[in-house]
Design a protein around this motif. Structure first.
Motif, PDB file in Angstrom:
ATOM      1  N   GLY A 192       0.848  -1.180   0.000  1.00  0.00           N
ATOM      2  CA  GLY A 192       0.000   0.000   0.000  1.00  0.00           C
ATOM      3  C   GLY A 192       0.886   1.234   0.000  1.00  0.00           C
ATOM      4  N   VAL A 193       0.539   2.211   0.825  1.00  0.00           N
ATOM      5  CA  VAL A 193       1.307   3.461   0.854  1.00  0.00           C
ATOM      6  C   VAL A 193       2.363   3.399   1.950  1.00  0.00           C
ATOM      7  N   PHE A 194       3.595   3.637   1.555  1.00  0.00           N
ATOM      8  CA  PHE A 194       4.749   3.632   2.454  1.00  0.00           C
ATOM      9  C   PHE A 194       5.499   4.951   2.273  1.00  0.00           C
ATOM     10  N   PRO A 195       6.352   5.318   3.210  1.00  0.00           N
ATOM     11  CA  PRO A 195       7.087   6.588   3.105  1.00  0.00           C
ATOM     12  C   PRO A 195       8.194   6.520   2.054  1.00  0.00           C
ATOM     13  N   THR A 196       7.812   6.693   0.796  1.00  0.00           N
ATOM     14  CA  THR A 196       8.751   6.646  -0.316  1.00  0.00           C
ATOM     15  C   THR A 196       8.604   7.911  -1.151  1.00  0.00           C
ATOM     16  N   ARG A 207      -3.290  12.378   1.113  1.00  0.00           N
ATOM     17  CA  ARG A 207      -2.762  11.494   2.161  1.00  0.00           C
ATOM     18  C   ARG A 207      -3.825  11.224   3.224  1.00  0.00           C
ATOM     19  N   ARG A 208      -4.583  12.286   3.565  1.00  0.00           N
ATOM     20  CA  ARG A 208      -5.642  12.124   4.558  1.00  0.00           C
ATOM     21  C   ARG A 208      -6.724  11.173   4.057  1.00  0.00           C
ATOM     22  N   LYS A 209      -7.032  11.288   2.778  1.00  0.00           N
ATOM     23  CA  LYS A 209      -8.035  10.421   2.166  1.00  0.00           C
ATOM     24  C   LYS A 209      -7.584   8.965   2.190  1.00  0.00           C
ATOM     25  N   ILE A 210      -6.296   8.747   1.893  1.00  0.00           N
ATOM     26  CA  ILE A 210      -5.753   7.386   1.925  1.00  0.00           C
ATOM     27  C   ILE A 210      -5.833   6.811   3.339  1.00  0.00           C
ATOM     28  N   LEU A 216      -6.175   0.138   9.200  1.00  0.00           N
ATOM     29  CA  LEU A 216      -5.250   0.217  10.342  1.00  0.00           C
ATOM     30  C   LEU A 216      -4.882   1.653  10.687  1.00  0.00           C
ATOM     31  N   GLY A 217      -5.293   2.603   9.863  1.00  0.00           N
ATOM     32  CA  GLY A 217      -5.157   4.020  10.192  1.00  0.00           C
ATOM     33  C   GLY A 217      -3.756   4.584  10.157  1.00  0.00           C
ATOM     34  N   ARG A 218      -2.852   3.948   9.418  1.00  0.00           N
ATOM     35  CA  ARG A 218      -1.477   4.462   9.319  1.00  0.00           C
ATOM     36  C   ARG A 218      -0.854   4.012   8.020  1.00  0.00           C
TER      37      ARG A 218
END
Length: 256
Positions: A192-196, A207-210, A216-218
């Motif tokens: 999913g979305v990671f800090p990249t 980002r808020r929408k994701i 899991l909320g993070r």
């Protein structure tokens, strides 16, 4: 009483992780090294590979660095010549290096299309094909292709990225089928979305929408992809091949 071997132990294994000087690649290489593997840090620039490999060794991990632009066939050939000469084997390949243009479909010209395919599909294919040639000489190995949940849920500005990530699913299944009798397994991880760097393209609203859609909320931690890779490349995942493992904190559930 004989102590049972840790099924996640990678001691004695040689692992190549592409795009491993930062982000998910670096986090994955670190986890593999922590489990005992000798890791080869690889990206386009030798000085960056050396810096990460040196940092690993200073922490007591086994690592060296070898630059490889996977969009260049000569670089792929040089990488495998290096592996054969230095180690004589390869047990794990993690295809992670990627080109991810942030463009609409109409703004994706032929030059950008071809360049992206060279890295994000052709590079994965021939890195895997060369890995398989080497792996089958010593009884097998594991190939993991890092795709994305964008393969399942494409987004605007990422159409080409999503298309090629979808292709990796078929590629992994094809390699799994053709090389299974050689003891070679091939699987796909869909983060999913990671800090990249790719995530940096999303503005705060996006980002808020994701996060709102992620159960899991993070966002993920890069080492969490490393743990998934370890499972697929270790004895713990010895009966898993041709599979797609989604690691997204439940984001795709929220998108349904």
């Amino acid at each position: 009483m004989t102590q049972k071997k840790n099924p996640f132990d990678l001691s004695g294994k040689v692992a190549l992780v592409t795009g491993s000087t930062m982000g998910i690649g670096e986090g994955t290489a670190r986890v593999l090294a922590e489990q005992g593997a000798q890791v080869i840090i690889s990206s386009r620039k030798q000085d960056q590979c050396d810096a990460v490999a040196t940092a690993f060794r200073e922490q007591g991990l086994k690592a060296d660095g070898k630059a490889c632009h996977i969009g260049r066939m000569d670089d792929i050939a040089a990488m495998y010549a290096y592996i054969r000469e230095r180690y004589g084997r390869l047990d794990i390949l993690v295809n992670n290096a990627v080109l991810s243009p942030w463009r609409t479909i109409e703004d994706t010209d032929v030059g950008l299309f071809d360049k992206t395919v060279e890295v994000s599909l052709r590079g994965y294919w021939f890195m895997s094909a060369e890995a398989a040639k080497l792996m089958k000489t010593h009884g097998g190995g594991s190939i993991v292709n890092i795709a994305s949940v964008a393969a399942l849920h494409p987004d605007r500005m990422l159409s080409l990225y999503s298309t090629l990530k979808t292709a990796l699913i078929g590629m992994s299944r094809s390699f799994a089928y053709e090389y299974g009798h050689e003891g070679i397994r091939a699987n796909t991880i869909l983060p999913g979305v990671f800090p990249t760097k790719l995530a940096d393209a999303f503005d705060e609203k996006a980002r808020r929408k994701i996060l709102d859609k992620t159960v899991l909320g993070r966002f993920g931690k890069v080492e969490e992809i490393g743990y998934a890779v370890t499972y697929l490349c270790s004895d713990a995942g010895a009966y898993v091949t041709g599979a797609n493992l989604v690691v997204d904190g439940g984001m795709t559930i929220g998108l349904m």
